[in-house]
Write an enzyme that holds these catalytic residues in place. Structure first.
Site, mmCIF file in Angstrom:
data_model
loop_
_atom_site.group_PDB
_atom_site.id
_atom_site.type_symbol
_atom_site.label_atom_id
_atom_site.label_comp_id
_atom_site.label_asym_id
_atom_site.label_seq_id
_atom_site.Cartn_x
_atom_site.Cartn_y
_atom_site.Cartn_z
ATOM 1 C CE1 TYR A 174 0.253 -11.658 6.195
ATOM 2 C CE2 TYR A 174 -1.236 -10.049 4.837
ATOM 3 C CZ TYR A 174 -0.277 -10.450 5.865
ATOM 4 O OH TYR A 174 -0.400 -9.590 7.064
ATOM 5 C CD GLU B 42 -18.373 9.521 6.764
ATOM 6 O OE1 GLU B 42 -17.644 9.705 7.492
ATOM 7 O OE2 GLU B 42 -19.438 10.549 6.829
#
Length: 432
Positions: A335, A411
């Site tokens: 990568y 969240e």
């Protein structure tokens, strides 16, 4: 070349010298992000409970395609094997901007105790393994679906086109397969329509709602290290009659650590060498003929990468020779460094500040983690941003990192992530 744009113009979603357009306001975006938040949470929990490994994201991609089609987007499926690309064409002509989320989970046994914790297993490189979204890719998918929902509701006011890229296998395909950003690009994820710029968001254990990035090199490049050794099998009671693979493995690990910490200047260019897998033997009293070790290398410069590869290959071969074995180190699945376009990085700060006022760090530390988002950044101008997701009751010093079996997030930060993606897309399209 990216033009100079005043902060005031950016904040209003205008380009200097261009006529005003009826762009959605900051308040409208914030309200839309709040409205879609329950859906984003539900999507995240569903995907988290049903994780899938790289190139196996069949259920996840079907869910994504269904939701995008329901929004009226053009949808291409089976891109880069299991990837999904959604295209939202605005009510006015303009540029094309892409937003990307990764979909794959990891072979990790979840220990969070969440009511929606994963109990899934799958096959990976010939073994049955537990599967968990231990890197937050479930949240990335959910937030991008939320972003698509918000932007679809503003379609007539969008000046240009938004491409939503849902990518498999970011963590890398299993041995012998292709996948990830490389295959998505080959399958035309950045074409038809041709993308002018791309943005990505990655969640992590940083302070909640913090958005951080840096211009130029941000995430490290990475290579998968595979070391194979062929020796001579013998009885465990007679190690001198064969090749003691345990000693070979120990010497290779020692040499790896010495190269990483004693042979190169990590102050001049950070780098990491890690051996994480050692496979050998079947019984306690048999020294095996074969040894296989696997690990990862992280670098921030081409010169350092080439230097470490040469040093590792020379050292591993020499250790094998010393024991009378044949040893080889191979480096695969590279990568590149995740490179944030400098001009785009300067511009995007105003958009991010609207998403999380006062919580933007545009000079973040280098990250030794790696991302194949870097491959998109090699094709078009890009910015990759980190979103802090640590829960308020979790101390920063002990917060589980990505890839931990205890990894979890607050969240509430999904709303910030959706706003960041929406503002980056809208503001980019509104500029000239």
């Amino acid at each position: 070349m990216i033009g100079r744009i005043s902060t005031l113009a950016l904040a209003a979603g205008l380009a200097l010298g261009a006529p005003a357009i009826a762009a959605p306001t900051t308040a409208q975006v914030a309200a839309a992000a709040k409205a879609v938040q329950p859906k984003v949470v539900a999507w995240r929990r569903d995907i988290h409970e049903h994780p899938e490994l790289g190139n196996q994201e069949v259920r996840t991609s079907a869910l994504i395609a269904k939701e995008l089609k329901a929004l009226g987007l053009e949808v291409r499926e089976n891109v880069g094997k299991t990837g999904v690309v959604g295209v939202l064409r605005g009510g006015k002509p303009g540029k094309v901007v892409a937003l990307r989320a990764d979909m794959d989970a990891l072979p990790v046994a979840e220990k969070t105790g969440l009511p929606f914790a994963s109990k899934a297993t799958a096959t990976w490189e010939g073994k049955t393994v537990p599967v968990m979204h231990a890197c937050g890719h479930d949240t990335h998918v959910a937030m991008l679906l939320g972003t698509a929902t918000v932007l679809a509701g503003m379609k007539k006011d969008i000046q240009g086109t938004v491409v939503f890229i849902f990518q498999p296998a970011e963590e890398g395909p299993q041995a012998g397969e292709e996948g990830g950003a490389k295959l998505m690009i080959q399958d035309g994820a950045l074409d038809n329509p041709k993308v002018d710029a791309i943005f990505g968001v990655h969640i992590g254990p940083g302070d909640a709602h913090q958005l951080n990035y840096r211009p130029e090199g941000f995430y490290a490049s990475s290579d998968r290290i595979t070391i194979t050794v062929k020796g001579k099998q013998t009885h465990g009671a007679r190690p001198w009659a064969g090749v003691d693979m345990a000693s070979v493995a120990a010497d290779i690990i020692q040499a790896t650590n010495q190269i990483a910490a004693r042979q190169v200047d990590v102050g001049a260019s950070p780098s990491v060498l890690t051996i994480a897998v050692i496979n050998m033997g079947m019984r306690q009293n048999i020294i095996p003929e074969d040894l296989k070790m696997e690990g990862t290398m992280r670098t921030f410069s081409k010169a350092r990468r080439e230097d470490l590869i040469a040093r590792m290959q020379k050292s591993v071969a020499a250790i094998g020779d010393r024991y009378g074995a044949k040893a080889e180190a191979v480096f695969t699945q590279p990568y590149p460094v995740t490179y944030n376009d400098p001009a785009l990085s300067k511009w995007v700060k105003a958009s991010l500040d609207k998403a999380s006022p006062g919580k933007i760090d545009d000079n973040a530390a280098l990250v030794t983690g790696a991302e194949d988002f870097s491959m998109y950044a090699e094709k078009v101008p890009a910015v990759f941003v980190q979103l802090g997701g640590r829960k308020a009751d979790v101390p920063a010093a002990t917060a589980p990192a990505n890839h931990s079996p205890y990894f979890d997030v607050d969240e509430a930060v999904f709303e910030t992530g959706v706003k960041a993606e929406v503002f980056m897309a809208l503001d980019y399209l509104a500029r000239k």
